[in-house]
Scaffold this motif. Structure first.
Motif, short mmCIF file in Angstrom:
data_model
loop_
_atom_site.label_atom_id
_atom_site.label_comp_id
_atom_site.label_asym_id
_atom_site.label_seq_id
_atom_site.Cartn_x
_atom_site.Cartn_y
_atom_site.Cartn_z
N ALA A 160 -1.83 6.82 -0.98
CA ALA A 160 -3.57 6.59 0.03
C ALA A 160 -4.04 8.35 0.66
CB ALA A 160 -3.67 5.68 0.50
N ASN A 161 -2.86 8.60 1.53
CA ASN A 161 -3.68 9.92 2.18
C ASN A 161 -3.17 10.96 1.71
OD1 ASN A 161 -2.50 7.43 3.82
ND2 ASN A 161 -1.88 8.77 5.62
N GLY A 213 -6.67 2.04 -7.42
CA GLY A 213 -6.31 2.12 -5.97
C GLY A 213 -4.51 2.36 -5.45
N SER A 214 -4.69 2.22 -3.93
CA SER A 214 -3.34 2.35 -3.98
C SER A 214 -2.43 1.38 -3.40
CB SER A 214 -2.99 3.74 -2.62
OG SER A 214 -3.99 4.71 -3.29
N GLU A 215 -3.36 0.18 -4.32
CA GLU A 215 -2.67 -0.97 -3.02
C GLU A 215 -2.22 -2.43 -4.23
OE1 GLU A 215 -4.29 -4.30 0.38
OE2 GLU A 215 -4.38 -2.20 0.87
N ILE A 216 -1.42 -3.27 -4.20
CA ILE A 216 -2.21 -4.00 -5.14
C ILE A 216 -0.98 -5.39 -3.89
CG2 ILE A 216 -1.15 -2.93 -6.96
CD1 ILE A 216 2.24 -3.14 -6.27
N SER A 217 -1.69 -6.52 -4.61
CA SER A 217 -1.28 -7.87 -3.77
C SER A 217 -0.24 -8.70 -5.08
CB SER A 217 -2.72 -8.55 -4.07
OG SER A 217 -2.87 -7.79 -2.82
N LEU A 218 0.53 -8.99 -4.27
CA LEU A 218 1.69 -10.10 -5.33
C LEU A 218 1.60 -11.33 -5.02
CD1 LEU A 218 4.06 -7.00 -5.49
CD2 LEU A 218 2.59 -7.57 -7.02
N LYS A 220 0.92 -1.60 0.17
CA LYS A 220 0.08 -0.37 0.48
C LYS A 220 0.20 0.83 -0.21
CE LYS A 220 -3.47 2.81 2.55
NZ LYS A 220 -4.39 2.14 3.75
N PHE A 221 0.50 2.30 -0.87
CA PHE A 221 1.44 3.04 -1.47
C PHE A 221 0.17 4.71 -0.27
CE2 PHE A 221 3.17 7.19 -4.02
CZ PHE A 221 4.08 7.58 -3.07
N LEU A 222 1.11 4.84 0.75
CA LEU A 222 0.25 6.17 1.44
C LEU A 222 0.91 7.34 1.27
CD1 LEU A 222 1.07 4.47 5.27
CD2 LEU A 222 -0.84 4.14 3.34
N GLY A 223 1.89 7.07 0.63
CA GLY A 223 2.43 9.11 -0.13
C GLY A 223 4.07 8.94 0.36
N HIS A 224 4.71 9.75 -0.35
CA HIS A 224 5.79 10.60 -0.64
C HIS A 224 6.92 8.89 -1.13
CE1 HIS A 224 8.71 13.32 -0.16
NE2 HIS A 224 8.92 12.74 0.81
N SER A 225 7.72 8.04 0.01
CA SER A 225 8.19 6.81 0.08
C SER A 225 8.24 6.43 1.47
CB SER A 225 9.94 7.69 0.43
OG SER A 225 10.62 8.80 -0.24
N ALA A 226 7.03 7.28 1.77
CA ALA A 226 5.76 5.73 2.48
C ALA A 226 5.29 4.35 1.77
CB ALA A 226 5.23 6.20 3.56
#
Length: 216
Positions: free
Chosen positions: A215-216, A193-198, A4-10
């Motif tokens: 996401a944020n 969306g901001s999330e992927i499953s691998l 999940k990508f929260l933003g910036h580098s998080a």
């Protein structure tokens, strides 16, 4: 594995066993409001810190009591390796040190590059062999930029590249946009969306770029 990508580098990276790793959490509102993302409210077990700037080491407001990792170690069954690097092209004289974190979850090898500010040496590139997913800064100014980031990933050819540290409406820093990195690239997946499953067995051939909106 879920990312999940929260933003910036998080990023919040969660394994099938439920253990989660949060990379480089930003402090909302830091740098005079230049980091405009909403506070991170996702709980996590482990937090990795590439360097001590507020937009990458915002741990004071995180929920719970996660383990903070700044060096090589093993935690909750995950081995964390580090490639010591710099935040600039002057051996750290301008912006200090930076740590590239390497770790494996669900058999998938992850590299998070933090605020890498320079090309890597051949020895450092060899340490990236076997990386499947790479989170790479592409915004320039304080890190490598769009062209340097692409040259970097072509050297070790991960299956997936997830760009980070780029200009968005919530970032006041003078960074390059995501479009400047994606321009001319052919194998690009733009997620809604901001999330992927691998899954390891279903990873694409190198090099696929996956754009995740924050996401944020």
């Amino acid at each position: 594995m879920k990312i999940k990508f929260l933003g910036h580098s998080a990023f919040l990276i969660t394994g099938s066993n439920g253990v989660s790793v949060l990379t480089d959490p930003f402090e909302a509102g830091s740098f005079g409001g230049s980091v405009g993302y909403d506070p991170i409210t996702d709980a996590t077990d482990i937090v990795t810190i590439s360097h001590e700037h507020e937009d990458h080491a915002g741990i004071s407001a995180l929920p719970g009591q996660p383990l903070i990792v700044r060096s090589e170690c093993q935690a909750k069954g995950i081995a964390f390796d580090i490639i010591p690097t710099f935040h600039d092209q002057n051996h750290g004289a301008s912006r200090g040190d930076n740590r590239v974190f390497l770790f494996t979850i669900d058999g998938i090898r992850v590299a998070h590059f933090g605020d890498l500010g320079h090309p890597l040496s051949p020895k450092q590139v060899r340490q990236l062999e076997g990386v499947n997913v790479a989170m790479v800064p592409v915004g320039g100014k304080f890190t490598i930029g769009p062209s340097e980031a692409w040259e970097l990933v072509k050297q070790f050819r991960p299956n997936i590249v997830i760009p980070m540290h780029f200009k968005t409406p919530k970032i006041g820093f003078p960074l390059a946009s995501i479009e400047q990195f994606l321009e001319g690239k052919t194998d690009v997946q733009r997620k809604i969306g901001s999330e992927i499953s691998l899954e390891k067995s279903q990873l694409p051939d190198p090099i696929q770029i996956v754009f995740l909106p924050p996401a944020n």
